[in-house]
Write an enzyme that holds these catalytic residues in place. Structure first.
Site, PDB file in Angstrom:
ATOM      1  N   ARG A  81       9.100  -4.495  -0.666  1.00 46.38           N
ATOM      2  CA  ARG A  81       9.815  -4.637  -1.925  1.00 46.38           C
ATOM      3  C   ARG A  81      11.285  -4.384  -1.630  1.00 46.38           C
ATOM      4  O   ARG A  81      11.628  -3.619  -0.723  1.00 46.38           O
ATOM      5  CB  ARG A  81       9.312  -3.636  -2.965  1.00 46.38           C
ATOM      6  CG  ARG A  81       7.827  -3.758  -3.305  1.00 46.38           C
ATOM      7  CD  ARG A  81       7.421  -2.659  -4.298  1.00 46.38           C
ATOM      8  NE  ARG A  81       6.026  -2.776  -4.689  1.00 46.38           N
ATOM      9  CZ  ARG A  81       5.028  -2.098  -4.114  1.00 46.38           C
ATOM     10  NH1 ARG A  81       5.293  -1.237  -3.119  1.00 46.38           N
ATOM     11  NH2 ARG A  81       3.782  -2.260  -4.521  1.00 46.38           N
ATOM     12  N   LYS A  97       5.746   2.542  -4.489  1.00 44.57           N
ATOM     13  CA  LYS A  97       5.637   2.989  -5.876  1.00 44.57           C
ATOM     14  C   LYS A  97       4.887   4.317  -5.943  1.00 44.57           C
ATOM     15  O   LYS A  97       3.932   4.541  -5.210  1.00 44.57           O
ATOM     16  CB  LYS A  97       4.918   1.937  -6.709  1.00 44.57           C
ATOM     17  CG  LYS A  97       5.745   0.668  -6.941  1.00 44.57           C
ATOM     18  CD  LYS A  97       5.025  -0.293  -7.858  1.00 44.57           C
ATOM     19  CE  LYS A  97       5.881  -1.511  -8.167  1.00 44.57           C
ATOM     20  NZ  LYS A  97       5.207  -2.456  -9.076  1.00 44.57           N
ATOM     21  N   HIS A 120      12.097 -10.865  -3.399  1.00 43.92           N
ATOM     22  CA  HIS A 120      10.634 -10.788  -3.533  1.00 43.92           C
ATOM     23  C   HIS A 120       9.953 -12.026  -2.954  1.00 43.92           C
ATOM     24  O   HIS A 120       8.774 -11.972  -2.603  1.00 43.92           O
ATOM     25  CB  HIS A 120      10.258 -10.624  -5.009  1.00 43.92           C
ATOM     26  CG  HIS A 120       9.086  -9.728  -5.225  1.00 43.92           C
ATOM     27  ND1 HIS A 120       9.104  -8.387  -4.906  1.00 43.92           N
ATOM     28  CD2 HIS A 120       7.836  -9.984  -5.706  1.00 43.92           C
ATOM     29  CE1 HIS A 120       7.923  -7.859  -5.200  1.00 43.92           C
ATOM     30  NE2 HIS A 120       7.139  -8.799  -5.668  1.00 43.92           N
ATOM     31  N   ARG A 156       8.570 -11.327   0.349  1.00 46.60           N
ATOM     32  CA  ARG A 156       7.309 -10.557   0.271  1.00 46.60           C
ATOM     33  C   ARG A 156       6.130 -11.496  -0.004  1.00 46.60           C
ATOM     34  O   ARG A 156       5.070 -11.382   0.617  1.00 46.60           O
ATOM     35  CB  ARG A 156       7.452  -9.499  -0.822  1.00 46.60           C
ATOM     36  CG  ARG A 156       6.241  -8.596  -1.034  1.00 46.60           C
ATOM     37  CD  ARG A 156       6.676  -7.467  -1.956  1.00 46.60           C
ATOM     38  NE  ARG A 156       5.572  -6.760  -2.581  1.00 46.60           N
ATOM     39  CZ  ARG A 156       4.946  -5.719  -2.041  1.00 46.60           C
ATOM     40  NH1 ARG A 156       5.295  -5.294  -0.834  1.00 46.60           N
ATOM     41  NH2 ARG A 156       3.982  -5.105  -2.682  1.00 46.60           N
ATOM     42  N   HIS A 161      -0.456  -2.348  -2.266  1.00 49.08           N
ATOM     43  CA  HIS A 161      -1.111  -2.578  -3.557  1.00 49.08           C
ATOM     44  C   HIS A 161      -2.272  -1.606  -3.726  1.00 49.08           C
ATOM     45  O   HIS A 161      -3.136  -1.505  -2.855  1.00 49.08           O
ATOM     46  CB  HIS A 161      -1.666  -4.014  -3.633  1.00 49.08           C
ATOM     47  CG  HIS A 161      -0.616  -5.057  -3.779  1.00 49.08           C
ATOM     48  ND1 HIS A 161      -0.834  -6.392  -3.514  1.00 49.08           N
ATOM     49  CD2 HIS A 161       0.687  -4.965  -4.174  1.00 49.08           C
ATOM     50  CE1 HIS A 161       0.272  -7.071  -3.728  1.00 49.08           C
ATOM     51  NE2 HIS A 161       1.208  -6.235  -4.132  1.00 49.08           N
ATOM     52  N   TYR A 168      -2.709 -14.204  -3.821  1.00 47.49           N
ATOM     53  CA  TYR A 168      -2.363 -15.022  -2.661  1.00 47.49           C
ATOM     54  C   TYR A 168      -3.518 -15.931  -2.237  1.00 47.49           C
ATOM     55  O   TYR A 168      -3.294 -16.948  -1.597  1.00 47.49           O
ATOM     56  CB  TYR A 168      -1.919 -14.122  -1.506  1.00 47.49           C
ATOM     57  CG  TYR A 168      -0.675 -13.369  -1.881  1.00 47.49           C
ATOM     58  CD1 TYR A 168       0.556 -14.010  -1.985  1.00 47.49           C
ATOM     59  CD2 TYR A 168      -0.727 -12.020  -2.215  1.00 47.49           C
ATOM     60  CE1 TYR A 168       1.695 -13.329  -2.380  1.00 47.49           C
ATOM     61  CE2 TYR A 168       0.401 -11.333  -2.600  1.00 47.49           C
ATOM     62  CZ  TYR A 168       1.611 -11.993  -2.688  1.00 47.49           C
ATOM     63  OH  TYR A 168       2.725 -11.326  -3.090  1.00 47.49           O
TER      64      TYR A 168
END
Length: 326
Positions: A151, A175, A246, A249, A272, A281
């Site tokens: 990110r 995160k 992004h 990514r 994730h 994806y």
């Protein structure tokens, strides 16, 4: 206590709740607070106290977001922030019941982000002029984004102590302040190692000495600056796609999947928590696979050619070489 003063005090407690109990990043906390401020502004205009709000009031707020043209995905994110705030009000005893329980989010279609081909990424990086002061730094930035699937906030906050270049890994804080180790490619390592001596010669202000990517002002590089670098390079090579940091990514994940990588491994590298986030994806890969089949499978090629001939777009002799005159 006046309603506005009470609201400000509650917001202070809510901020602490998001940071300390939920463990959210500063960027996510600010996004949640902005969502709540949007609702508060709406309720103020309607002369409705935020503690007396009903699901009908919230539906009017959601309808207003739609009416002013906010994208459904952004609407859903704002309403998610509103739900979080009212859950907090219930937890902290300000409300007995959560008025957002019956609030519905807008229906979202599958979002397939733009993905760059390897050749397009190579062209963007090749367009960087390394003779300029920031050229080698920018090459290292783009290679790191693509090599590690970071990110942009993770890249901007990368520190020297996070680099394990001899081992071929970097440590990333994602995160919720959760850390993960991500492999880094030899090419990205090479670009970083070329950049570090230049970095040491430039201006670095305290307390930014440990950040890897430094701006010309001596601070760690900002998200906006990375976005600007990529936009300028895209314009320079005439790339028509709408891209951002992004995009690198997304491209990282898609190229891994196309190369046969396990979805769980990609999930770990991207950071994730939910495998469902990574599974987008697989949809990208399937759509590309279908296009490849349509374009290259002999049954589809012969059907398409015959169809064009029957439509009068191609002559019969072109559609079927066996019909050629001797």
């Amino acid at each position: 206590m006046k309603p506005r003063e009470q609201y400000r005090k509650i917001i202070i407690k809510y901020r602490q709740y998001l940071k300390l109990e939920k463990g959210l990043s500063d960027n996510t906390v600010e996004a949640y607070l902005t969502d709540v401020d949007k609702l508060y502004a709406f309720l103020t205009l309607e002369d409705i106290c935020y503690l007396d709000v009903t699901v009908s009031d919230l539906e009017q707020f959601a309808a207003g977001l739609h009416d002013i043209g906010i994208h459904p995905r952004s609407q859903a994110r704002i309403l998610s922030g509103v739900r979080s705030f009212y859950r907090f009000l219930v937890i902290d005893g300000y409300l007995d019941q959560d008025p957002t329980e019956l609030l519905e989010s807008p229906k979202l279609g599958l979002y397939l982000p733009d993905v760059l081909a390897v050749e397009e990424i190579d062209a963007l990086i090749a367009a960087i002029d390394v003779s300029t002061r920031e050229g080698q730094r920018n090459r290292a930035i783009l290679e790191t984004l693509y090599s590690c699937g970071l990110r942009v906030s993770e890249l901007c906050h990368l520190r020297l102590g996070d680099l394990y270049l001899q081992e071929g890994f970097i440590r990333v804080e994602g995160k919720g302040n959760k850390q993960r180790l991500v492999p880094i490619s030899p090419r990205a390592i090479q670009e970083i190692e070329r950049y570090l001596p230049q970095r040491a010669e430039g201006l670095i202000k305290p307390p930014y000495e440990d950040y890897v990517f430094i701006s010309r002002f001596g601070k760690n590089i900002s998200r906006i600056m990375v976005f600007h670098i990529i936009k300028e390079l895209a314009a320079q090579i005439g790339l028509a796609k709408t891209i951002s940091p992004h995009t690198f990514r997304h491209s990282f994940a898609t190229h891994l999947l196309e190369g046969g990588a396990n979805l769980r491994a990609i999930q770990c590298m991207l950071g994730h928590e939910d495998i469902g986030t990574t599974e987008i994806y697989t949809h990208i890969d399937r759509s590309r696979l279908r296009q490849e089949i349509l374009e290259h499978h002999p049954r589809n090629r012969s059907f398409a050619t015959s169809h064009l001939a029957a439509s009068g777009i191609l002559p019969i002799s072109t559609a079927n070489p066996k019909n050629k005159e001797p």
